[in-house]
Design an enzyme around this catalytic site. Structure first.
Site, PDB file in Angstrom:
ATOM      1  N   GLU A  93     -11.374  -3.977  -3.264  1.00  0.00           N
ATOM      2  CA  GLU A  93     -10.361  -3.002  -3.671  1.00  0.00           C
ATOM      3  C   GLU A  93     -10.101  -3.126  -5.179  1.00  0.00           C
ATOM      4  O   GLU A  93      -9.248  -3.911  -5.609  1.00  0.00           O
ATOM      5  CB  GLU A  93      -9.064  -3.252  -2.908  1.00  0.00           C
ATOM      6  CG  GLU A  93      -9.221  -3.291  -1.400  1.00  0.00           C
ATOM      7  CD  GLU A  93      -8.043  -3.967  -0.716  1.00  0.00           C
ATOM      8  OE1 GLU A  93      -6.891  -3.499  -0.917  1.00  0.00           O
ATOM      9  OE2 GLU A  93      -8.266  -4.977  -0.025  1.00  0.00           O
ATOM     10  N   HIS A 138     -10.016   1.547   0.376  1.00  0.00           N
ATOM     11  CA  HIS A 138      -9.893   0.369   1.231  1.00  0.00           C
ATOM     12  C   HIS A 138     -10.953   0.381   2.334  1.00  0.00           C
ATOM     13  O   HIS A 138     -10.634   0.270   3.522  1.00  0.00           O
ATOM     14  CB  HIS A 138      -8.500   0.310   1.843  1.00  0.00           C
ATOM     15  CG  HIS A 138      -8.031  -1.071   2.191  1.00  0.00           C
ATOM     16  ND1 HIS A 138      -8.772  -1.938   2.970  1.00  0.00           N
ATOM     17  CD2 HIS A 138      -6.889  -1.741   1.871  1.00  0.00           C
ATOM     18  CE1 HIS A 138      -8.115  -3.074   3.119  1.00  0.00           C
ATOM     19  NE2 HIS A 138      -6.967  -2.989   2.461  1.00  0.00           N
ATOM     20  N   HIS A 192       0.812  -1.226   0.000  1.00  0.00           N
ATOM     21  CA  HIS A 192       0.000   0.000   0.000  1.00  0.00           C
ATOM     22  C   HIS A 192       0.847   1.279   0.000  1.00  0.00           C
ATOM     23  O   HIS A 192       0.547   2.240   0.707  1.00  0.00           O
ATOM     24  CB  HIS A 192      -0.957   0.000   1.186  1.00  0.00           C
ATOM     25  CG  HIS A 192      -2.014  -1.060   1.123  1.00  0.00           C
ATOM     26  ND1 HIS A 192      -2.466  -1.578  -0.073  1.00  0.00           N
ATOM     27  CD2 HIS A 192      -2.714  -1.697   2.106  1.00  0.00           C
ATOM     28  CE1 HIS A 192      -3.404  -2.481   0.181  1.00  0.00           C
ATOM     29  NE2 HIS A 192      -3.564  -2.585   1.476  1.00  0.00           N
TER      30      HIS A 192
END
Length: 395
Positions: free
Chosen positions: A360, A218, A147
């Site tokens: 996602e 998210h 991420h």
């Protein structure tokens, strides 16, 4: 304790540093405006300064009273209230009711509701090659970059470009070298609550030198409205004939396999509990549930069809049905396997394992290192454009 923010008063700062994330003391220290959102949030508990930039809570609504509460810290969806079959509203996303727990990366390390960048999901060993040059990124998850690194977009304060009754546009400048990524990137995230009870999301980005970009949201969904209970009775559909297997470090192996004959097959909708415990399947055994990327049927020949349903999920308890639309090639589905009851969220609820399911939309994990995967590269003069939407109705 390390925190990313400055509080408006010294007294509040002292209380927070002494109390950690003890919410009762935090709330007392920052006051209340007495005007709660539909989801029960007090905007005053989000009003502070982080990294010398103002942070606030923004409330979006449509004429049906569907409500989305957004903070510009990490461009996060804090709450999302939609109609249920009981004739009231359910908050269908996990999160916190104060900015302090979001900003406390040491104790929480959370990405609830956040915009993820520069690169959502994992990059193998944090290594990429861009324009013939090798770059080393942070290795913050099982030896990989996850991420965008430990200070990715989800821990940055976005600027508010425009805010209306039902929409907000947020902007962030990611400088050259940010978490090791090349190029100065200008990124925006736009959230809109539409009249058909859809949360519409647009992610855009431009760069001044070649780089990689892969943005997503998210949010952790529990459509029952009761995140104190695992959502394994939710009924899931994923419009994908293939998925990308992973190893024990959650890294894609480079294979693209058919879902048929495996517990990865959600082309025929079924409840999560029917297959999520099948530890004879390597991917489920490693992840402790689902945490994989599906190769969407809605993406063909380098183009995604965001008018077709990429996935859907349904809760019989609330009657809430959510459809996912996207122009992205992949969809990471994560079932909150690492939640363990230690995080206490909104309304004082401790989130147990599998209290939620995440959707996602993104390109495939580790696509910079796997040429057979869709390309994440962005060059000067090009515009990254990601459109996704969560549409809610009753069944």
């Amino acid at each position: 304790m390390k925190t990313f923010f400055q509080l408006k008063s010294k007294a509040a700062a002292v209380l927070f540093l002494l109390a950690g994330t003890a919410s009762s003391i935090i709330f007392t220290s920052c006051g209340s405006n007495g005007n709660l959102t539909l989801s029960g949030l007090d905007a005053a508990r989000f009003d502070t300064i982080i990294n010398d930039k103002p942070v606030k809570l923004y409330v979006l609504k449509n004429s049906n009273n569907m409500e989305a509460c957004i903070t510009n810290f990490g461009a996060r969806i804090v709450s999302l209230c939609v109609p249920n079959k009981q004739g009231t509203f359910s908050d269908v996303v996990l999160g916190f009711d104060n900015i302090y727990q979001y900003a406390d990366s040491v104790n929480n390390g959370n990405n609830f509701g956040a915009a993820i960048g520069r690169y959502a999901n994992r990059i193998n060993k944090g290594q990429i090659t861009v324009a013939g040059k090798k770059y080393q990124l942070p290795r913050n998850n099982f030896g990989h970059c996850l991420h965008g690194g430990p200070s990715g977009f989800h821990y940055q304060v976005f600027d508010v470009v425009e805010a209306t009754e039902n929409s907000i546009k947020l902007a962030l400048t990611s400088p050259d070298g940010d978490n090791g990524f090349p190029g100065n990137v200008q990124a925006t995230v736009t959230y809109t609550v539409t009249e058909d009870n859809t949360l519409d999301m647009v992610f855009e980005a431009e760069t001044d030198q070649e780089t990689i970009v892969n943005l997503t949201n998210h949010s952790y969904f529990n459509l029952s409205g009761d995140p104190s209970v695992a959502c394994t009775n939710h009924v899931l559909f994923v419009n994908a004939d293939y998925y990308t297997p992973t190893d024990s470090t959650f890294m894609t192996t480079g294979e693209i396999k058919q879902v048929y004959g495996t517990p990865m097959n959600f082309t025929k909708r079924h409840a999560l509990y029917q297959t999520i415990g099948d530890t004879s399947w390597q991917d489920i055994r490693y992840a402790g549930g689902y945490d994989q990327n599906w190769c969407l049927n809605t993406y063909k020949d380098g183009k995604g069809d965001d008018t077709k349903v990429a996935a859907s999920v349904y809760s019989e308890e609330s009657g809430i049905y959510m459809e996912v639309f996207t122009n992205q090639p992949g969809l990471q589905v994560y079932t909150g396997n690492f939640l363990n009851g230690s995080l206490v969220g909104k309304k004082g609820i401790a989130y147990p394992q599998r209290a939620s399911i995440c959707f996602e939309p993104q390109t495939y994990p580790d696509s910079p290192n796997k040429k057979e995967f869709p390309s994440p590269y962005l060059k000067p003069g090009e515009k990254y454009y990601h459109h996704s939407a969560f549409r809610f109705s009753l069944r």
